[in-house]
Scaffold this motif. Structure first.
Motif, PDB file in Angstrom:
ATOM      1  N   PHE A 110     -29.726  29.152  55.121  1.00 51.72           N
ATOM      2  CA  PHE A 110     -30.610  28.565  54.111  1.00 51.72           C
ATOM      3  C   PHE A 110     -30.104  27.170  53.715  1.00 51.72           C
ATOM      4  CE2 PHE A 110     -32.227  28.742  49.510  1.00 51.72           C
ATOM      5  CZ  PHE A 110     -33.520  28.411  49.864  1.00 51.72           C
ATOM      6  N   LYS A 111     -28.801  27.071  53.498  1.00 51.92           N
ATOM      7  CA  LYS A 111     -28.216  25.769  53.121  1.00 51.92           C
ATOM      8  C   LYS A 111     -28.418  24.737  54.224  1.00 51.92           C
ATOM      9  CE  LYS A 111     -24.398  27.393  50.271  1.00 51.92           C
ATOM     10  NZ  LYS A 111     -22.959  27.658  50.395  1.00 51.92           N
ATOM     11  N   ARG A 112     -28.278  25.198  55.466  1.00 54.35           N
ATOM     12  CA  ARG A 112     -28.454  24.279  56.597  1.00 54.35           C
ATOM     13  C   ARG A 112     -29.884  23.742  56.641  1.00 54.35           C
ATOM     14  NH1 ARG A 112     -26.227  27.617  60.933  1.00 54.35           N
ATOM     15  NH2 ARG A 112     -24.519  27.975  59.485  1.00 54.35           N
ATOM     16  N   LEU A 113     -30.854  24.611  56.334  1.00 47.52           N
ATOM     17  CA  LEU A 113     -32.250  24.169  56.329  1.00 47.52           C
ATOM     18  C   LEU A 113     -32.497  23.125  55.233  1.00 47.52           C
ATOM     19  CD1 LEU A 113     -34.309  27.484  56.757  1.00 47.52           C
ATOM     20  CD2 LEU A 113     -33.976  25.682  58.443  1.00 47.52           C
ATOM     21  N   LEU A 114     -31.797  23.296  54.112  1.00 51.45           N
ATOM     22  CA  LEU A 114     -32.009  22.385  52.971  1.00 51.45           C
ATOM     23  C   LEU A 114     -31.255  21.060  53.123  1.00 51.45           C
ATOM     24  CD1 LEU A 114     -31.677  24.996  50.083  1.00 51.45           C
ATOM     25  CD2 LEU A 114     -33.733  23.688  50.605  1.00 51.45           C
ATOM     26  N   ALA A 115     -30.253  21.065  53.959  1.00 44.61           N
ATOM     27  CA  ALA A 115     -29.407  19.869  54.087  1.00 44.61           C
ATOM     28  C   ALA A 115     -30.238  18.656  54.499  1.00 44.61           C
ATOM     29  CB  ALA A 115     -28.310  20.128  55.120  1.00 44.61           C
ATOM     30  N   ARG A 116     -29.991  17.573  53.841  1.00 39.85           N
ATOM     31  CA  ARG A 116     -30.639  16.281  54.123  1.00 39.85           C
ATOM     32  C   ARG A 116     -32.139  16.258  53.836  1.00 39.85           C
ATOM     33  NH1 ARG A 116     -26.913  16.990  57.907  1.00 39.85           N
ATOM     34  NH2 ARG A 116     -28.405  17.826  59.365  1.00 39.85           N
ATOM     35  N   LYS A 117     -32.689  17.315  53.233  1.00 40.87           N
ATOM     36  CA  LYS A 117     -34.111  17.303  52.875  1.00 40.87           C
ATOM     37  C   LYS A 117     -34.272  16.620  51.516  1.00 40.87           C
ATOM     38  CE  LYS A 117     -36.177  19.696  56.264  1.00 40.87           C
ATOM     39  NZ  LYS A 117     -35.240  20.589  56.846  1.00 40.87           N
ATOM     40  N   LYS A 118     -35.380  15.875  51.377  1.00 43.35           N
ATOM     41  CA  LYS A 118     -35.540  15.065  50.172  1.00 43.35           C
ATOM     42  C   LYS A 118     -36.621  15.560  49.208  1.00 43.35           C
ATOM     43  CE  LYS A 118     -33.160  11.103  51.462  1.00 43.35           C
ATOM     44  NZ  LYS A 118     -32.048  11.911  52.018  1.00 43.35           N
ATOM     45  N   GLY A 119     -37.612  16.239  49.693  1.00 46.59           N
ATOM     46  CA  GLY A 119     -38.794  16.583  48.892  1.00 46.59           C
ATOM     47  C   GLY A 119     -38.520  17.594  47.793  1.00 46.59           C
ATOM     48  N   ASN A 120     -39.585  18.116  47.172  1.00 46.33           N
ATOM     49  CA  ASN A 120     -39.340  19.107  46.132  1.00 46.33           C
ATOM     50  C   ASN A 120     -39.275  20.509  46.721  1.00 46.33           C
ATOM     51  OD1 ASN A 120     -41.866  20.596  45.705  1.00 46.33           O
ATOM     52  ND2 ASN A 120     -42.694  18.664  44.962  1.00 46.33           N
ATOM     53  N   ILE A 121     -38.627  21.380  45.986  1.00 43.04           N
ATOM     54  CA  ILE A 121     -38.254  22.693  46.517  1.00 43.04           C
ATOM     55  C   ILE A 121     -39.468  23.582  46.771  1.00 43.04           C
ATOM     56  CG2 ILE A 121     -37.746  23.640  44.206  1.00 43.04           C
ATOM     57  CD1 ILE A 121     -35.935  24.480  47.547  1.00 43.04           C
ATOM     58  N   LYS A 122     -40.493  23.461  45.938  1.00 43.84           N
ATOM     59  CA  LYS A 122     -41.649  24.345  46.162  1.00 43.84           C
ATOM     60  C   LYS A 122     -42.355  23.995  47.476  1.00 43.84           C
ATOM     61  CE  LYS A 122     -45.788  26.391  44.325  1.00 43.84           C
ATOM     62  NZ  LYS A 122     -46.924  26.336  43.416  1.00 43.84           N
ATOM     63  N   LEU A 165     -30.547  20.070  43.497  1.00 40.58           N
ATOM     64  CA  LEU A 165     -30.164  21.475  43.314  1.00 40.58           C
ATOM     65  C   LEU A 165     -28.657  21.655  43.478  1.00 40.58           C
ATOM     66  CD1 LEU A 165     -32.988  23.273  45.368  1.00 40.58           C
ATOM     67  CD2 LEU A 165     -32.893  22.926  42.892  1.00 40.58           C
ATOM     68  N   SER A 166     -28.073  22.381  42.539  1.00 42.03           N
ATOM     69  CA  SER A 166     -26.632  22.638  42.634  1.00 42.03           C
ATOM     70  C   SER A 166     -26.374  23.793  43.598  1.00 42.03           C
ATOM     71  CB  SER A 166     -26.076  23.007  41.251  1.00 42.03           C
ATOM     72  OG  SER A 166     -26.579  24.273  40.865  1.00 42.03           O
ATOM     73  N   GLU A 167     -25.133  23.920  43.986  1.00 40.83           N
ATOM     74  CA  GLU A 167     -24.700  25.019  44.855  1.00 40.83           C
ATOM     75  C   GLU A 167     -25.116  26.375  44.253  1.00 40.83           C
ATOM     76  OE1 GLU A 167     -22.760  24.622  47.680  1.00 40.83           O
ATOM     77  OE2 GLU A 167     -22.392  26.769  47.967  1.00 40.83           O
ATOM     78  N   LYS A 168     -24.883  26.476  42.936  1.00 44.17           N
ATOM     79  CA  LYS A 168     -25.185  27.724  42.232  1.00 44.17           C
ATOM     80  C   LYS A 168     -26.690  28.017  42.258  1.00 44.17           C
ATOM     81  CE  LYS A 168     -24.302  29.410  37.705  1.00 44.17           C
ATOM     82  NZ  LYS A 168     -24.031  28.956  36.348  1.00 44.17           N
ATOM     83  N   GLU A 169     -27.482  26.976  42.101  1.00 45.88           N
ATOM     84  CA  GLU A 169     -28.940  27.160  42.104  1.00 45.88           C
ATOM     85  C   GLU A 169     -29.450  27.566  43.494  1.00 45.88           C
ATOM     86  OE1 GLU A 169     -30.573  24.224  38.568  1.00 45.88           O
ATOM     87  OE2 GLU A 169     -29.864  23.304  40.431  1.00 45.88           O
ATOM     88  N   ILE A 170     -28.881  26.972  44.522  1.00 44.53           N
ATOM     89  CA  ILE A 170     -29.290  27.325  45.891  1.00 44.53           C
ATOM     90  C   ILE A 170     -28.946  28.789  46.173  1.00 44.53           C
ATOM     91  CG2 ILE A 170     -28.815  26.884  48.352  1.00 44.53           C
ATOM     92  CD1 ILE A 170     -28.590  23.892  47.617  1.00 44.53           C
ATOM     93  N   GLN A 171     -27.758  29.190  45.721  1.00 46.46           N
ATOM     94  CA  GLN A 171     -27.351  30.590  45.883  1.00 46.46           C
ATOM     95  C   GLN A 171     -28.305  31.540  45.161  1.00 46.46           C
ATOM     96  OE1 GLN A 171     -23.341  31.732  44.690  1.00 46.46           O
ATOM     97  NE2 GLN A 171     -22.551  30.150  46.064  1.00 46.46           N
ATOM     98  N   ALA A 172     -28.660  31.152  43.931  1.00 50.43           N
ATOM     99  CA  ALA A 172     -29.558  31.991  43.125  1.00 50.43           C
ATOM    100  C   ALA A 172     -30.938  32.082  43.782  1.00 50.43           C
ATOM    101  CB  ALA A 172     -29.683  31.417  41.711  1.00 50.43           C
ATOM    102  N   LEU A 173     -31.390  30.976  44.351  1.00 50.08           N
ATOM    103  CA  LEU A 173     -32.708  30.956  44.988  1.00 50.08           C
ATOM    104  C   LEU A 173     -32.707  31.795  46.271  1.00 50.08           C
ATOM    105  CD1 LEU A 173     -35.606  29.917  45.086  1.00 50.08           C
ATOM    106  CD2 LEU A 173     -34.764  27.822  46.176  1.00 50.08           C
ATOM    107  N   TYR A 174     -31.647  31.702  47.023  1.00 51.68           N
ATOM    108  CA  TYR A 174     -31.519  32.511  48.247  1.00 51.68           C
ATOM    109  C   TYR A 174     -31.630  33.999  47.885  1.00 51.68           C
ATOM    110  CZ  TYR A 174     -29.209  34.915  52.112  1.00 51.68           C
ATOM    111  OH  TYR A 174     -28.906  35.785  53.134  1.00 51.68           O
ATOM    112  N   LYS A 175     -30.929  34.358  46.829  1.00 50.50           N
ATOM    113  CA  LYS A 175     -30.913  35.753  46.393  1.00 50.50           C
ATOM    114  C   LYS A 175     -32.290  36.196  45.878  1.00 50.50           C
ATOM    115  CE  LYS A 175     -28.287  38.497  43.380  1.00 50.50           C
ATOM    116  NZ  LYS A 175     -27.622  38.443  42.088  1.00 50.50           N
ATOM    117  N   SER A 176     -32.920  35.354  45.046  1.00 54.20           N
ATOM    118  CA  SER A 176     -34.203  35.750  44.449  1.00 54.20           C
ATOM    119  C   SER A 176     -35.307  35.777  45.506  1.00 54.20           C
ATOM    120  CB  SER A 176     -34.581  34.827  43.290  1.00 54.20           C
ATOM    121  OG  SER A 176     -34.883  33.522  43.740  1.00 54.20           O
TER     122      SER A 176
END
Ligand SMILES: [Zn+2]
Length: 275
Positions: free
Chosen positions: A145-157, A192-203
């Motif tokens: 999941f983190k790898r997919l988000l790396a270097r992406k600029k847009g909004n999360i939704k 997004l912080s590390e903690k937020e990415i983790q929380a989103l992966y989980k949710s």
């Protein structure tokens, strides 16, 4: 229909129709096909169904002779099994009859895609050729999941809804995924912080897995015409504007986010990071 509904449907179809031969087909709306009905019929009748698998918002129905039938229900569809000599639904647009006289009908709300492809040409398909990861696959890790988000600029939704990144999420389940992770839908990915990415992966995984476990959404039917059990009692803030947030009691708001609507708790999901 999103990933949970199609996962349930795909598993049921796989169990019920794999190994059976297609003996007859009716298509009332040939526009959903990627070829003429005559050609479609000529290729498909006589073929045996090898397996059915859900990928994102698509069902991949693998046939012998190296063909794959791709089905996407568009805005929604009832794909319903019937027994030999059994009663058919009142309305349907497509009908598949199998060698043992069982089969299934498809009733489509608006449009659907039913594309027949040779297996080796799947990567050329405009919509399924670049399908992203399956978020509930046991091999889809936090690192993936983190790898997919790396270097992406847009909004999360927008990122989560883009089927090329992650396949199978639509505008229903995303609401509570973001709420559980306390992330505003318009937050940018770099913020997004590390903690937020983790929380989103989980949710993300827990919301989709929980609905799959309950048979999908209450408003959708499975292969046997049974409705799912995931509905308003499971939703936290999704489709509950004006109601109090279940965490802090702030009024839930419905906001416009690009071309989609979002439901948020403005206190739990501020536009600036609180993690
Ligand atoms: Zn709140």
């Amino acid at each position: 229909m999103e990933l949970p509904e199609l996962t349930v449907l795909g598993e049921q179809m796989n169990k019920e129709i794999s190994g059976k031969r297609i003996s007859e087909i009716e298509v009332a709306n040939p526009k959903c096909l990627n070829m003429t009905f005559d050609r479609f019929k000529k290729i498909i009748v006589g073929k045996t169904i090898k397996s059915v698998e859900c990928k994102g918002k698509w069902l991949f129905i693998e046939l012998d002779g190296s063909y794959v039938l791709l089905f996407n229900p568009g805005m929604g569809a009832d794909v319903i099994h019937f027994n030999a000599g059994g009663k058919l639904p009142e309305k349907y647009r497509l009908k598949f009859t199998l060698g043992d006289k069982t089969g299934f009908t498809i009733h489509v709300w608006w449009f659907c895609y039913l594309h027949l492809m040779q297996s080796h040409k799947l990567s050329e398909h405009k919509l399924v050729g670049k399908l992203g990861a399956n978020p509930i696959d046991r091999n889809f890790t936090l690192d993936n999941f983190k790898r997919l988000l790396a270097r992406k600029k847009g909004n999360i939704k927008a990122f989560l809804l883009d089927q090329k990144n992650i396949a199978g999420i639509g505008n229903v389940y995303i609401q509570d995924m973001l709420f559980y992770a306390k992330i505003h839908p318009q937050r940018t990915i770099p913020s997004l912080s590390e903690k937020e990415i983790q929380a989103l992966y989980k949710s993300m995984r827990s919301v989709l897995n929980e609905s799959t476990r309950l048979g999908g959404l209450k408003y959708e039917k499975d292969f046997y015409g049974k409705n799912g059990r995931y509905g308003p009692e499971q939703f936290k803030i999704a489709y509950k504007p004006g109601k109090p947030c279940p965490v802090c009691h702030t009024t839930i708001e419905k906001i416009k986010t690009g071309s989609t609507s979002s439901f948020i708790c403005p206190k739990c999901q501020p536009l600036t990071s609180n993690a």
